[in-house]
Write a protein that holds these residues in place. Structure first.
Motif, PDB file in Angstrom:
ATOM      1  N   SER A   1      -0.789  -2.424  -0.883  1.00 51.07           N
ATOM      2  CA  SER A   1      -1.862  -2.970  -0.052  1.00 51.07           C
ATOM      3  C   SER A   1      -1.443  -4.220   0.709  1.00 51.07           C
ATOM      4  O   SER A   1      -2.217  -4.769   1.474  1.00 51.07           O
ATOM      5  CB  SER A   1      -3.156  -3.217  -0.832  1.00 51.07           C
TER       6      SER A   1
ATOM      7  N   PRO B   1      -2.032   1.487   8.816  1.00 58.43           N
ATOM      8  CA  PRO B   1      -2.579   1.359   7.463  1.00 58.43           C
ATOM      9  C   PRO B   1      -2.024   2.446   6.542  1.00 58.43           C
ATOM     10  O   PRO B   1      -1.630   3.518   6.990  1.00 58.43           O
ATOM     11  CB  PRO B   1      -4.088   1.527   7.664  1.00 58.43           C
ATOM     12  N   ASP B   2      -1.985   2.142   5.263  1.00 54.72           N
ATOM     13  CA  ASP B   2      -1.554   3.120   4.260  1.00 54.72           C
ATOM     14  C   ASP B   2      -2.790   3.891   3.808  1.00 54.72           C
ATOM     15  O   ASP B   2      -3.746   3.307   3.318  1.00 54.72           O
ATOM     16  CB  ASP B   2      -0.900   2.405   3.076  1.00 54.72           C
ATOM     17  N   LYS B   3      -2.768   5.185   3.966  1.00 59.09           N
ATOM     18  CA  LYS B   3      -3.942   6.020   3.644  1.00 59.09           C
ATOM     19  C   LYS B   3      -4.266   6.033   2.163  1.00 59.09           C
ATOM     20  O   LYS B   3      -5.385   6.312   1.766  1.00 59.09           O
ATOM     21  CB  LYS B   3      -3.721   7.450   4.152  1.00 59.09           C
ATOM     22  N   GLN B   4      -3.294   5.720   1.324  1.00 58.19           N
ATOM     23  CA  GLN B   4      -3.503   5.739  -0.118  1.00 58.19           C
ATOM     24  C   GLN B   4      -4.157   4.449  -0.632  1.00 58.19           C
ATOM     25  O   GLN B   4      -4.615   4.386  -1.755  1.00 58.19           O
ATOM     26  CB  GLN B   4      -2.162   5.930  -0.840  1.00 58.19           C
ATOM     27  N   CYS B   5      -4.158   3.419   0.192  1.00 56.15           N
ATOM     28  CA  CYS B   5      -4.658   2.115  -0.246  1.00 56.15           C
ATOM     29  C   CYS B   5      -6.174   2.087  -0.234  1.00 56.15           C
ATOM     30  O   CYS B   5      -6.813   2.385   0.763  1.00 56.15           O
ATOM     31  CB  CYS B   5      -4.110   1.012   0.639  1.00 56.15           C
TER      32      CYS B   5
ATOM     33  N   HIS C   1       7.022   5.345   9.954  1.00 57.86           N
ATOM     34  CA  HIS C   1       5.968   5.948   9.152  1.00 57.86           C
ATOM     35  C   HIS C   1       5.832   5.144   7.873  1.00 57.86           C
ATOM     36  O   HIS C   1       6.778   4.527   7.408  1.00 57.86           O
ATOM     37  CB  HIS C   1       6.320   7.402   8.811  1.00 57.86           C
ATOM     38  N   SER C   2       4.631   5.160   7.287  1.00 57.82           N
ATOM     39  CA  SER C   2       4.359   4.312   6.126  1.00 57.82           C
ATOM     40  C   SER C   2       5.232   4.650   4.917  1.00 57.82           C
ATOM     41  O   SER C   2       5.380   3.837   4.028  1.00 57.82           O
ATOM     42  CB  SER C   2       2.882   4.394   5.748  1.00 57.82           C
TER      43      SER C   2
ATOM     44  N   LYS D   1     -10.069  -2.682   0.126  1.00 60.34           N
ATOM     45  CA  LYS D   1     -10.690  -3.075   1.384  1.00 60.34           C
ATOM     46  C   LYS D   1     -10.527  -4.565   1.665  1.00 60.34           C
ATOM     47  O   LYS D   1     -10.645  -5.008   2.791  1.00 60.34           O
ATOM     48  CB  LYS D   1     -12.160  -2.682   1.381  1.00 60.34           C
TER      49      LYS D   1
END
Length: 102
Positions: A38, A92-96, A3-4, A99
């Motif tokens: 990121s 992917p990290d949802k907080q990042c 998990h991230s 783009k």
């Protein structure tokens, strides 16, 4: 699966995936995960180290090898590690919000 927010895996030096891979050794699975900064890291499962996820580190140092762009990490896995036989899992990290990291 990792998990991230959980990066407590064993390290594997990049040289073990390239120049010091044992005879017949295979990369069984690859995931590319995004850190909160990121940047992207590569995690692998390899046939000669059991069935656990390993963080890819620099060639000679146990420091995570990071990538600013996802495309660079994918290119590295396919061209340098020779992994083309299966899927690459992306985490992917949802907080990042950067783009440009893709």
């Amino acid at each position: 699966m990792p998990h991230s927010d959980d990066w407590q895996y064993d390290p594997i030096l990049e040289r073990e995936l390239t120049t010091r891979r044992p005879a017949g050794g295979m990369i069984q699975a690859v995931e590319i995960a995004q850190l909160p900064s990121s940047e992207w890291i590569i995690n692998v499962k390899v046939s000669w180290r059991g069935d656990k996820w390993l963080n890819v580190c620099l060639f000679e140092q146990p420091t995570l090898k990071t990538y600013k762009r996802l495309s660079s990490a994918v290119r590295h896995v396919v061209l340098d590690y020779g992994y083309e036989d299966d899927h690459i899992r992306l985490v992917p990290d949802k907080q990042c919000g950067n783009k440009l990291a893709f």
